[in-house]
Design a protein around this motif. Sequence first.
Motif, PDB file in Angstrom:
ATOM      1  N   GLU A 153       0.684  -1.272   0.132  1.00  0.00           N
ATOM      2  CA  GLU A 153      -0.150  -0.294   0.174  1.00  0.00           C
ATOM      3  C   GLU A 153       0.760   1.245   0.033  1.00  0.00           C
ATOM      4  O   GLU A 153       0.461   2.329  -0.652  1.00  0.00           O
ATOM      5  N   THR A 154       2.008   1.173   0.767  1.00  0.00           N
ATOM      6  CA  THR A 154       2.785   2.222   0.680  1.00  0.00           C
ATOM      7  C   THR A 154       3.407   2.802  -0.374  1.00  0.00           C
ATOM      8  O   THR A 154       3.394   3.980  -1.130  1.00  0.00           O
ATOM      9  N   ARG A 155       3.793   1.746  -1.157  1.00  0.00           N
ATOM     10  CA  ARG A 155       4.592   1.979  -2.616  1.00  0.00           C
ATOM     11  C   ARG A 155       3.468   2.336  -3.763  1.00  0.00           C
ATOM     12  O   ARG A 155       3.879   3.101  -4.260  1.00  0.00           O
ATOM     13  N   ALA A 156       2.117   1.925  -3.192  1.00  0.00           N
ATOM     14  CA  ALA A 156       1.325   2.435  -4.372  1.00  0.00           C
ATOM     15  C   ALA A 156       0.913   3.759  -4.143  1.00  0.00           C
ATOM     16  O   ALA A 156       0.739   4.460  -5.090  1.00  0.00           O
ATOM     17  N   GLN A 157       0.722   4.517  -2.636  1.00  0.00           N
ATOM     18  CA  GLN A 157       0.179   5.590  -2.756  1.00  0.00           C
ATOM     19  C   GLN A 157       1.164   6.449  -1.924  1.00  0.00           C
ATOM     20  O   GLN A 157       0.758   7.828  -1.862  1.00  0.00           O
ATOM     21  N   GLY A 158       2.498   6.223  -1.667  1.00  0.00           N
ATOM     22  CA  GLY A 158       3.240   7.132  -1.243  1.00  0.00           C
ATOM     23  C   GLY A 158       3.726   7.340   0.289  1.00  0.00           C
ATOM     24  O   GLY A 158       4.712   8.071   0.608  1.00  0.00           O
ATOM     25  N   TYR A 159       2.578   7.080   0.808  1.00  0.00           N
ATOM     26  CA  TYR A 159       2.631   7.083   2.225  1.00  0.00           C
ATOM     27  C   TYR A 159       1.987   5.741   2.952  1.00  0.00           C
ATOM     28  O   TYR A 159       1.324   5.145   2.194  1.00  0.00           O
ATOM     29  N   CYS A 160       2.579   5.478   4.255  1.00  0.00           N
ATOM     30  CA  CYS A 160       2.041   4.417   5.068  1.00  0.00           C
ATOM     31  C   CYS A 160       0.878   4.687   5.794  1.00  0.00           C
ATOM     32  O   CYS A 160       1.049   5.738   6.436  1.00  0.00           O
ATOM     33  N   ALA A 212      -5.801  11.222   3.191  1.00  0.00           N
ATOM     34  CA  ALA A 212      -5.280  11.546   1.949  1.00  0.00           C
ATOM     35  C   ALA A 212      -4.679  12.642   1.657  1.00  0.00           C
ATOM     36  O   ALA A 212      -3.613  12.900   1.277  1.00  0.00           O
ATOM     37  N   GLY A 227      -1.533  12.760   4.203  1.00  0.00           N
ATOM     38  CA  GLY A 227      -0.691  11.886   3.464  1.00  0.00           C
ATOM     39  C   GLY A 227       0.132  12.739   2.238  1.00  0.00           C
ATOM     40  O   GLY A 227       1.513  12.566   2.111  1.00  0.00           O
ATOM     41  N   ASN A 228      -0.500  13.399   1.565  1.00  0.00           N
ATOM     42  CA  ASN A 228      -0.039  14.316   0.499  1.00  0.00           C
ATOM     43  C   ASN A 228       0.819  15.392   1.048  1.00  0.00           C
ATOM     44  O   ASN A 228       1.982  15.879   0.573  1.00  0.00           O
TER      45      ASN A 228
END
Length: 282
Positions: free
Chosen positions: A208-215, A258, A261-262
């Motif tokens: 999930e982290t690799r897909a969205q950029g944050y854990c 979201a 995270g951004n």
Amino acid sequence: MDLSAGVNPEPSLSPQEAADAPRGETAGAQTLRRGLAVLRLLTRVGPGGLRMNEIGRRLGLAKATAIRLTLTLVDEGFVIHDRATGAYRLGPEAFAVGLAAEPSYELQRLAAPLMNALALESGDTLFFTVLHGDESICLSRAEGDFPIRNQLVKAGDRWPLGVGAGSCAMLAALADADIDAILARNAAQRLAHYPRCSDAAIRALILETRAQGYCLNPGLVLESSWALGVPVYDRHNRPVASISLAAIEPRLGAARRAALGNRLMQASRELTQQQLGRPQPD
């Protein structure tokens, strides 16, 4: 409100490791390891220090061993004895060592204004952690003004890599072979102290982290406390640290997490740019 209620933070100290030397280790190395464990413990408890019986209890040391190690550290100036309270706390030599090592933590200084700004914006608690072998170490925290705060993680606390949002974000930024090796090495510690942080759970978070950029850690360490984390890279694009934000679950709904995270990813990029814009140390 203290979110750490019912959670014992001492397991992160690995007291049994401090008391039991690895097989084949010499007596001198064992003594050194235990002495360093005393220093590490006093670093984590803060300026109030601890009384002698509490040092021995937390490290699983015999009373005579705790006394011998601590008084040796007093003799060398790394620990001082507060006669008014009976507590032992870090001394001037420990401070001198910290000053000597401080230039290595330039990234933490660069991150501090960003963390304070994020804490002010969000109202939540921010953490800055660094990658150290198979562990993550919390170096600092910044608190927002929301009345329910995360008190589980304090400066100086160590966690197996993968446990916690910032720690897992750093792990996800490593090569797959490194991830496999690290999870194998810290599996027993995670099983003993963080049973919900299983290999399967951490590997799912990595994807999930690799897909969205944050854990997003959905309360795997403390059920009522959720967290977001992003890796921070050095000037050579290596993951070396993380910034994470912790809040109670209702404050991290899909839309808000979201957005946060951004914002964390933006802060990580800003740190990278700041490093690239600074001259390299001689």
